[in-house]
Design a protein around this motif. Structure first.
Motif: not given
Length: 229
Positions: A87-95
């Motif tokens: 979830x944290x990695x995906x949130x970075x990708x989205x950011x």
């Protein structure tokens, strides 16, 4: 021998037989009691053994259940940790994806970026004639850098400037807000050979995907430390 003597002798014989019978009966009773006690002890020991074995079996079952429950809880915890990491990695990708939406807003720098993307795509394709596709809003910027991009490619590849046709089918526009569920393009270009057999997608979103996949191990290492195999 008179009747009195006979009667007396008979009484003596009866008394002897009775005494012998009583002793035999007593002996049988004692023997039976001993056998009963031995058998009772054997039965008691057998039952105790069965109870101990049953207890040990149930104790092992309890230990196995404890180990299974511990293993399940440990796996569940690991899954939660991995999910939180994802979830944290995906949130970075989205950011990072959201940041791409602002790139095309800087007119001059984006114009230079478009030219570099076109040159890079031409160097990858190495085709004398190509088809270029871009966003409709980027059409004027692409047209303004097309000539300089062709010449720069020709100089670097030591070839004649290629023929570039701008497609009248456009890439999806940029969204008003970042939404991974809709078709959109944050900018960039897609070039293809005239026969369409070779396609090089050089959009900002495609480049972000490539960089993110390439850097993912390093990103995870920096965020979560070295994970042992």
């Amino acid at each position: 021998m008179n009747d009195a003597d006979v009667s007396k002798q008979i009484h003596q014989m009866v008394a002897f037989i009775r005494q012998e019978a009583e002793e035999k009966a007593n002996e049988i009773s004692v023997s039976a009691e001993e056998e009963f006690n031995i058998e009772k002890l054997q039965l008691v020991e057998a039952e105790k053994k069965k109870i101990r074995q049953e207890y040990e079996r149930k104790e092992k079952q309890v230990e196995i259940r404890k180990k299974i429950e511990y293993s399940m809880q440990l796996n569940a915890s690991r899954i939660k940790v991995l999910q939180a990491q994802d979830d944290l990695v995906n949130s970075m990708r989205e950011a990072a994806g959201k940041e791409l939406l602002h790139v095309s807003g800087h007119h001059l720098s984006y114009k230079n970026l478009l030219k570099e993307l076109i040159v890079q795509s031409l160097l990858r394709l190495k085709e004398p004639s190509v088809l270029l596709r871009c966003r409709k809003d980027d059409g004027p910027l692409v047209e303004s850098v097309l000539e300089s991009a062709k010449n720069e490619y020709a100089e670097k590849a030591n070839v004649y400037p290629p023929d570039i046709s701008v497609d009248d089918v456009y890439l999806p526009p940029a969204p008003r807000h970042y939404d991974a569920h809709e078709l959109f393009c944050s900018g960039g270009v897609v070039l293809a050979s005239k026969d369409g057999k070779i396609v090089f997608e050089n959009t900002l979103d495609a480049r972000l995907d490539v960089v993110f996949r390439k850097k993912l191990p390093e990103i995870r290492r920096r965020l979560f430390g070295q994970v042992s195999a």
